[in-house]
Design an enzyme around this catalytic site. Structure first.
Site, PDB file in Angstrom:
ATOM      1  CG  ASN A 116      54.666  22.649  72.688  1.00 46.72           C
ATOM      2  OD1 ASN A 116      54.800  21.439  72.512  1.00 46.72           O
ATOM      3  ND2 ASN A 116      55.029  23.554  71.768  1.00 46.72           N
ATOM      4  CG  PHE A 120      55.434  14.825  67.469  1.00 44.77           C
ATOM      5  CD1 PHE A 120      55.252  16.188  67.369  1.00 44.77           C
ATOM      6  CD2 PHE A 120      56.477  14.246  66.748  1.00 44.77           C
ATOM      7  CE1 PHE A 120      56.088  16.970  66.575  1.00 44.77           C
ATOM      8  CE2 PHE A 120      57.316  15.004  65.959  1.00 44.77           C
ATOM      9  CZ  PHE A 120      57.128  16.372  65.874  1.00 44.77           C
ATOM     10  CB  SER A 183      59.042  19.107  67.178  1.00 51.97           C
ATOM     11  OG  SER A 183      58.733  19.030  68.557  1.00 51.97           O
ATOM     12  CG  ASN A 185      58.768  19.548  72.660  1.00 54.65           C
ATOM     13  OD1 ASN A 185      59.553  19.964  73.500  1.00 54.65           O
ATOM     14  ND2 ASN A 185      57.844  20.318  72.107  1.00 54.65           N
ATOM     15  CB  THR A 186      60.457  13.980  68.861  1.00 57.20           C
ATOM     16  OG1 THR A 186      59.038  14.114  68.995  1.00 57.20           O
ATOM     17  CG2 THR A 186      60.796  12.553  68.490  1.00 57.20           C
ATOM     18  CE  LYS A 222      56.187  24.480  61.945  1.00 56.83           C
ATOM     19  NZ  LYS A 222      54.875  24.293  62.586  1.00 56.83           N
ATOM     20  CG  ASN A 251      58.490  23.562  64.931  1.00 57.18           C
ATOM     21  OD1 ASN A 251      57.773  23.853  65.881  1.00 57.18           O
ATOM     22  ND2 ASN A 251      58.469  22.363  64.364  1.00 57.18           N
TER      23      ASN A 251
END
Length: 364
Positions: A116, A120, A183, A185-186, A222, A251
């Site tokens: 994915n 967010f 994450s 993805n940021t 996390k 994660n």
């Protein structure tokens, strides 16, 4: 039955659209008077031996739904109806944001994994706080964790203020709070895992939570599976130094090693965090390292590649106080939690333990 439905229907749908459809039916079932209780009786049988206390919270069992499934706190009671012992919502950012362009969610069915790059996507801390404030808490209401992250357009230098904003809005409604700095993805988010950045961030969030509510809200961080071992140790030492309540590990990963999916397909999918079965080994390694480093002084929540009761059991005896799943839910369906709970009950009794607490870390 679910596997047939998955292969005939969900597998042929865009994964994100399939998620929204399935989640709609879960929420609808939970909204029907009496149906929620009936479904819970079937899907969420409770074994008193699995009851556990962690983070100062009384839980019916150790297995929760990880962040990412219910980003906006719209289906908490429906997810508890399916048997999850607690539900972690989010990731929630200070401001609302649409996330990354679609497609941004991909199945690797042969690997029992997902990739994915959602980014967010959520309605923002103000709206989600208002929704949590309106919840009717009852005997069937689960423990709710709130996972917070950085708004994408916020510069790294302003990240602390952004996390503090979310904390001030959400802490009073959270049974526990999670700072997500892992994450992929940021842009720039994982830089915050460096101890030099993480220490001030966690201290500021702790202070904001204490200002926002008269009771203690447990605070966890996390971390990513891609951290080097020495960095895992450094985060563990920092968590102890700051008096954090726990660590969630791990994660998603940016790694792509050992996948069955053809390399050409993986390249076509591109960037994103990999979750599911391929994380099993590394997530367990990180857990064991954290347990050794912290020696039971922190609550450890293990997530990543947990598919079966045996997977969950191995995490518990390795030192996890709590466990979480997500990706396997997509592949296993609504009876997944029932199977996991029954399997954990069986293993607990076979091992001769009278309670889950006795099992935690027994193989560490």
């Amino acid at each position: 039955m679910y596997k047939l439905l998955f292969n005939l229907v969900f597998r042929k749908m865009d994964p994100e659209k399939a998620h929204h459809l399935a989640f709609f039916w879960i929420r609808l079932a939970a909204s029907v008077p009496g149906l929620r209780q009936l479904v819970a009786l079937v899907l969420a049988p409770r074994d008193k031996a699995l009851r556990t206390t962690a983070l100062g919270l009384d839980l019916p069992g150790p297995f929760g739904l990880g962040a990412g499934f219910d980003k906006n706190a719209v289906g908490i009671d429906g997810l508890a109806m399916l048997g999850f012992d607690y539900v972690e919502i989010g990731t929630v950012t200070g401001e609302p944001q649409p996330g990354n362009p679609t497609p941004r969610l991909f199945r690797l069915v042969d690997d029992r994994a997902l990739i994915n790059r959602m980014g967010f996507n959520n309605q923002g801390s103000t709206r989600i706080a208002a929704r949590l404030a309106q919840r009717q808490r009852g005997s069937l209401s689960p423990v709710v964790g709130v996972n917070i992250g950085k708004t994408k357009v916020v510069e790294e230098a302003d990240a602390v203020a952004d996390y503090v904003k979310s904390t001030e809005r959400l802490a009073k409604y959270a049974d526990y709070l999670v700072v997500n700095v892992s994450s992929p993805n940021t842009p720039g988010l994982r830089n915050l895992q460096a101890v030099s950045h993480l220490g001030p961030l966690l201290s500021a969030v702790r202070q904001a939570a204490d200002r926002s509510t008269p009771h203690h809200v447990p605070l966890l961080v996390k971390i990513a599976p891609d951290l080097a071992d020495e960095d895992v140790d450094a985060v563990a030492d920092l968590a102890l130094e700051l008096g954090l309540d726990g660590i969630i590990a791990t994660n998603t990963t940016i790694g792509r090693e050992g996948l069955r999916e053809p390399a050409a397909r993986i390249e076509e999918i591109g960037m994103g965090g990999l979750s599911g079965a391929p994380l099993k080994e590394r997530s367990l390694e990180v857990l064991r390292r954290l347990r050794k480093r912290t020696d039971g002084r922190l609550t450890l929540v293990s997530v990543g590649g947990i598919e079966t009761a045996e997977d969950a059991w191995q995490r518990i005896i390795a030192g996890a106080d709590l466990v979480q799943g997500y990706s396997a839910f997509i592949y296993e369906g609504p009876f997944w939690m029932r199977r996991v709970h029954k399997g954990l009950s069986l293993r607990l009794r076979r091992a001769g333990f009278k309670s889950l607490a006795e099992a935690v870390g027994s193989a560490a």
